[in-house]
Scaffold this motif. Structure first.
Motif, short mmCIF file in Angstrom:
data_model
loop_
_atom_site.label_atom_id
_atom_site.label_comp_id
_atom_site.label_asym_id
_atom_site.label_seq_id
_atom_site.Cartn_x
_atom_site.Cartn_y
_atom_site.Cartn_z
N THR A 120 0.97 -1.05 0.21
CA THR A 120 -0.07 -0.05 0.09
C THR A 120 0.75 1.19 0.08
N ALA A 121 0.33 2.37 -0.30
CA ALA A 121 1.17 3.63 -0.34
C ALA A 121 1.92 3.97 0.59
N ALA A 122 2.87 4.81 0.36
CA ALA A 122 3.58 5.63 1.52
C ALA A 122 2.90 6.57 2.13
N ALA A 123 3.11 6.81 3.47
CA ALA A 123 2.67 8.14 4.24
C ALA A 123 2.74 9.23 3.53
N GLY A 124 1.30 9.73 3.15
CA GLY A 124 1.27 11.11 2.48
C GLY A 124 1.24 10.72 0.94
N ALA A 125 1.47 9.48 0.47
CA ALA A 125 1.36 9.46 -0.97
C ALA A 125 0.11 9.22 -1.57
N THR A 126 0.24 9.35 -3.00
CA THR A 126 -1.10 8.93 -3.61
C THR A 126 -1.46 7.66 -3.56
N GLY A 127 -2.61 7.24 -3.14
CA GLY A 127 -2.85 5.86 -2.88
C GLY A 127 -3.53 5.58 -1.57
N ASN A 128 -3.27 4.42 -0.87
CA ASN A 128 -3.81 4.33 0.14
C ASN A 128 -2.91 3.81 1.28
N PHE A 129 -2.57 4.34 2.08
CA PHE A 129 -1.56 4.15 3.20
C PHE A 129 -2.62 3.55 4.21
N ALA A 130 -2.07 2.06 4.35
CA ALA A 130 -3.00 1.41 5.20
C ALA A 130 -2.48 0.70 6.36
N VAL A 131 -3.01 0.77 7.47
CA VAL A 131 -2.37 0.35 8.75
C VAL A 131 -3.35 -0.43 9.54
N ALA A 132 -2.50 -1.49 10.13
CA ALA A 132 -3.63 -2.50 11.04
C ALA A 132 -2.90 -2.28 12.40
N GLY A 133 -3.85 -2.63 13.41
CA GLY A 133 -3.25 -2.78 15.04
C GLY A 133 -4.24 -3.52 15.63
N HIS A 134 -3.91 -3.90 16.95
CA HIS A 134 -4.50 -4.70 17.56
C HIS A 134 -5.65 -4.08 18.39
N ARG A 135 -6.82 -4.69 18.66
CA ARG A 135 -7.64 -3.95 19.38
C ARG A 135 -7.59 -4.32 20.92
#
Length: 241
Positions: free
Chosen positions: A126-141
């Motif tokens: 997925t995209a880099a931070a701030g770049a065109t596209g989708n900067f996608a991040v996962a984390g524990h609930r």
């Protein structure tokens, strides 16, 4: 076998099982948090050392000060993560003021189990931070520091702030969290499906488990890039909004 012996044996089994359950609960609720705190601090220290020595993980792309306007749709494919994003290593910090003034987590490259025990994970491809596209991040609930414990509290307009050490990227949540299943991988597409975005832009997707103590579903939050500024200008106003 006497009734007394049966009762005593059963009682001992109950005590043993109860002790194991208590130990498991302590491990889940307490020890994973202790481990995560130590691991997360290590990742933050690593990032700060990198930035102090001028090691920037990715170039800061130019972005508009206002939400991006949709462009004519055209075929797109997930762009590979920048080579500077080293696998399993931290490259950015992420802040969500809605979750509290002290909420801050490092973002590492990949979403493997061992990576998410140290912080948040960036989906490969997925995209880099701030770049065109989708900067996608996962984390524990829950467990390992409970980074996304308050995920359902996210509301439209909430800020999600990311820095790579040179630039602040301020994203804004577009709608309340969306519930889906783990197989719904379209949520991290360059133009995420069901997000309401109708063309290429600079987006962010956050994902976590649902329900709170399970993983049968996923909660998704989408945001668009709202503003950027150099870190030399100080913290964005979004920290106080």
């Amino acid at each position: 076998m006497s009734v007394r012996l049966i009762v005593r044996t059963f009682s001992e089994l109950c005590i043993t099982v109860g002790a194991l359950i208590i130990l498991f609960v302590v491990y889940v609720l307490f020890w994973t948090g202790v481990k995560a705190a130590g691991a997360t601090e290590g990742q933050i220290d690593d990032l700060q050392n990198q930035w102090a020595h001028g090691a920037v993980t990715a170039p800061a792309p130019q972005a508009p000060a206002e939400p991006p306007k949709p462009e004519p749709p055209k075929p797109t494919a997930p762009a590979a993560a920048p080579k500077a994003y080293r696998d399993g290593k931290p490259f950015a910090m992420l802040y969500i003021p809605r979750f509290g003034k002290d909420w801050e987590w490092p973002v590492l490259e990949n979403t493997e189990v061992k990576t998410l025990q140290k912080g948040l994970g960036h989906y490969r491809g997925t995209a880099a931070a701030g770049a065109t596209g989708n900067f996608a991040v996962a984390g524990h609930r829950r467990t390992y520091g409970d980074p996304f414990k308050d995920f359902p509290k996210l509301r439209p307009g909430d800020a999600v702030i990311v820095t790579d050490g040179t630039t602040w990227f301020t994203y804004r949540i577009d709608k309340k969290p969306y519930r889906t299943v783990p197989s719904d991988v379209g949520v991290i597409d360059p133009v995420p499906r069901k997000s309401g975005f109708d063309g290429p832009g600079r987006y962010l997707t956050l994902t976590t488990c649902e329900p709170e103590w399970g993983s049968s579903h996923r909660l998704i939050a989408w945001a668009h890039l709202d503003a950027t500024q150099p870190v030399t200008d100080g913290k964005p106003a979004a920290f106080h909004s």
